[in-house]
Design an enzyme around this catalytic site. Sequence first.
Site, short mmCIF file in Angstrom:
data_model
loop_
_atom_site.label_atom_id
_atom_site.label_comp_id
_atom_site.label_asym_id
_atom_site.label_seq_id
_atom_site.Cartn_x
_atom_site.Cartn_y
_atom_site.Cartn_z
N ARG A 140 0.87 -1.18 0.00
CA ARG A 140 0.00 0.00 0.00
C ARG A 140 0.90 1.23 0.00
O ARG A 140 1.89 1.28 0.72
CB ARG A 140 -0.91 0.00 1.22
CG ARG A 140 -1.82 -1.23 1.29
CD ARG A 140 -2.82 -1.13 2.43
NE ARG A 140 -3.57 -2.36 2.58
CZ ARG A 140 -4.65 -2.68 1.86
NH1 ARG A 140 -5.07 -1.83 0.93
NH2 ARG A 140 -5.28 -3.81 2.06
N ASP A 181 -11.49 -11.78 -2.58
CA ASP A 181 -12.87 -11.51 -2.18
C ASP A 181 -13.86 -11.60 -3.35
O ASP A 181 -15.06 -11.69 -3.14
CB ASP A 181 -13.00 -10.12 -1.55
CG ASP A 181 -12.32 -10.05 -0.19
OD1 ASP A 181 -12.18 -11.10 0.45
OD2 ASP A 181 -11.95 -8.94 0.23
N VAL A 192 -4.87 -17.58 6.29
CA VAL A 192 -4.60 -18.87 5.65
C VAL A 192 -5.30 -18.93 4.29
O VAL A 192 -4.85 -19.63 3.37
CB VAL A 192 -5.07 -20.04 6.56
CG1 VAL A 192 -6.58 -20.10 6.63
CG2 VAL A 192 -4.52 -21.37 6.06
N ARG A 234 -5.33 -16.65 2.10
CA ARG A 234 -4.52 -15.98 1.08
C ARG A 234 -3.29 -16.80 0.68
O ARG A 234 -2.62 -16.49 -0.29
CB ARG A 234 -4.03 -14.62 1.59
CG ARG A 234 -5.13 -13.61 1.81
CD ARG A 234 -4.51 -12.24 2.07
NE ARG A 234 -5.52 -11.25 2.40
CZ ARG A 234 -6.22 -10.57 1.51
NH1 ARG A 234 -6.04 -10.80 0.22
NH2 ARG A 234 -7.11 -9.67 1.89
N THR A 292 -17.71 -35.60 -16.56
CA THR A 292 -16.62 -36.49 -16.94
C THR A 292 -15.30 -35.75 -16.84
O THR A 292 -15.22 -34.57 -17.22
CB THR A 292 -16.79 -37.02 -18.37
OG1 THR A 292 -15.57 -37.64 -18.81
CG2 THR A 292 -17.14 -35.93 -19.36
N VAL A 293 -14.27 -36.42 -16.35
CA VAL A 293 -12.97 -35.76 -16.24
C VAL A 293 -12.38 -35.46 -17.61
O VAL A 293 -11.55 -34.56 -17.76
CB VAL A 293 -11.97 -36.62 -15.42
CG1 VAL A 293 -12.50 -36.87 -14.02
CG2 VAL A 293 -11.62 -37.91 -16.12
N GLY A 316 -8.13 -39.08 -20.45
CA GLY A 316 -8.89 -38.26 -21.38
C GLY A 316 -9.33 -38.97 -22.63
O GLY A 316 -9.96 -38.36 -23.50
N GLY A 317 -8.99 -40.26 -22.78
CA GLY A 317 -9.34 -40.96 -24.02
C GLY A 317 -8.64 -40.30 -25.19
O GLY A 317 -7.43 -40.11 -25.19
#
Length: 750
Positions: free
Chosen positions: A56, A134, A267, A269, A497-498, A543-544
């Site tokens: 600051r 925030d 914690v 941050r 799905t991942v 991921g195929g």
Amino acid sequence: AISKEGVNMQICCSGGPTNHSGYQGMVDGGDNIKEASWESVSSMLQVGGTVIGSARCKDFRTHEGRLDAALNLVQRGITNLCVIGGDGSLTGANLFREEWSGLLDELVQSGQISEEAAQTHSALHIVGMVGSIDNDFCGTDMTIGTDSALHRIIEVVDAIMTTAQSHQRTFVLEVMGRHCGYLALVSALACGADWVLIPEMPPKDGWEEQMCHKLSENRADKKRLNIIIVAEGAIDQNNKPITTDLIKDLVVRCLGFDTRVTILGHVQRGGTPSAFDRILASRMGVEAVLALLEASPGTPACVVSLCGNQAVRLPLMECVQMTQEVQKAMDEKRFEEAVKLRGRSFENNLNTYKLLSHRKIDTELPHSSFNVAVLNVGAPAAGMNAAVRSAVRVGITEGHTLFAVNDGFEGFYKGQIKEINWGDVGGWTGQGGSLLGTKRTLPAKHIDKIAEQMKIHNINALLVIGGFEAYLGLLELQAARSKHAELCVPMVMVPATVSNNIPGSDLSIGADTALNAITDTCDRIKQSASGTKRRVFIIETMGGYCGYLATVGGLAAGADAAYIYEEPFDIRDLQSNVEHLTEKMKTSIQRGLVLRNENCSENYTTDFIYQLYNEEGKGVFDCRKNVLGHMQQGGAPSPFDRNFGTKIAAKAMQWISKKLKEFYREGRVFANSEDSACLLGMRCRALVFQPVIQLKDETDFVHRIPKEQWWLRLRPLMKILAKYKTSYDVSDSGQLEHIVRLRAKDISAI
């Protein structure tokens, strides 16, 4: 990576060649302003906070301080500022820009710079990126740092919940958010908190009694824990603070529950940035540079924002003014207006929380007499349980009877169907995998039995949560409608799905959790090589045939290359990558990272690439290989997947309610139109319902991927950041929009 002749740029991390210690460094000058080299920003990706510092600065608030800053910039030929900070920092940057010509005139009059220097540096261009945990800046869905803070909060909440269940306790958690309740609200959604208190929407008079009544009801339903989340700036209707101690004393006095207070503090941050934040910051950084390169003297200062899944540019001061309007509305007790000013995403979060957390009594519920079945199909994905919980509770609120189907379509035709109630899904939000059970079985071979079960249980609508098999299954069910009237009901699919390989949706539930697993593992693997000789790691991802995890995981982890099916490669490309890494290893860089999608090539296997790199790197680096496997599917869902699953499933259930009313005729539901079998997906800025039959043309069924995939545009960025000489496609860069126009477009945004 992206340059323009004659352009010097300064990056300012503000309350920063790079500017250290924010505006203070710009005012003080000297060694605080240094040229940034490629090596100086290496290995920064996984480091939390800001390496260049932030402070600051009272001096910058004075005219004299800004005059000193202008002198320091002109002496170094800097006329472009990229400011990363909150609304105060960005407002200061805009003031600096507006005063620039006057400051230069003063410097000329005092003889500190020449007239020629003033003309050469006559225009100062400003682009802002919002860095704030925030998420209190209007105009963007997410600010840099918010997702990482949510990770810290959810980690703590998950840990506390095990203690609370063991000892049957009530926990009151205070999270950051002095003026904005986003962290409290989303973390409450993500963990299924019993009560949340935020500054934008103070509880109505008599809230103390209502809260205690709800806590008591939950205990009566054999729930062994209660979680209350409080934003540090929480207030009541009279603008009086609501503190954690006040709530603790209230619960102990009225209910006698064993109650503990946890204040998370700073914690939130700390820690390494999440995969989402790394990708967001990388994309925003590129967009900021492009905006500066395109800027002209008349271009207003802009801020780079995220809307849905797109980068947009908004006039900086419009966003600042709207952010200040929120606080003004709160001060004047116009709380509903404050919620709307926060944006559609914030408002949707609040509405979804209200739907899911406060159970209506039977007399308040509409009586539709409709039965809705929910099932998971395909491989498990973190966030599925959050989606099921949301669907069940919203469905009950809408007046429907909900049925859970175990083990997907296989369980469906076997009759593994039972009614599921409000309390049955309590605590599901943070559970990984699929508590309903899920299988890859498709319905076509068992369509007669499925139709019979639909008739037995009088199922009037279907919600399918799953991956590519769920998409194929919905197509098969729709095709069978001509033979089975029981299947003529509203059906909707939510992608989970991942692999993130579902046509019609930019994102799927579970993909973010998988990305975080990949990123965390890559961080640890790279760290394991610290202090050793130069080493390259070859990592195989799931991921195929879809290269999403390899590409976006590579971007988040700072990979040197990512091999995927969608971008064919040959031995010459492999050799080029080896040579590139060899050159990098001759500098101070000691570690390399290469990701390979599991089905990227039939012949260039992980073993082959490992052996090639090992052989060609002899004398310069050695190699190690890791196959991440199913760890990418496991674990607790990330905050993003919990929130995304919760909101998208709620929206799907509301669509079902609408369609049930629309297709109810002569005492029964009959739906056989294309738009009665849809996929709900995220497209750019909004959640969109799309008939599955219309998505067939967008699908590569052989390789189970969409024909067009948005994330392929990120691949050049990954290569640039790995120091390859390549061009970046700027055709998709954000265009300057007004925030009013943005809000009008954002009607269905999440």
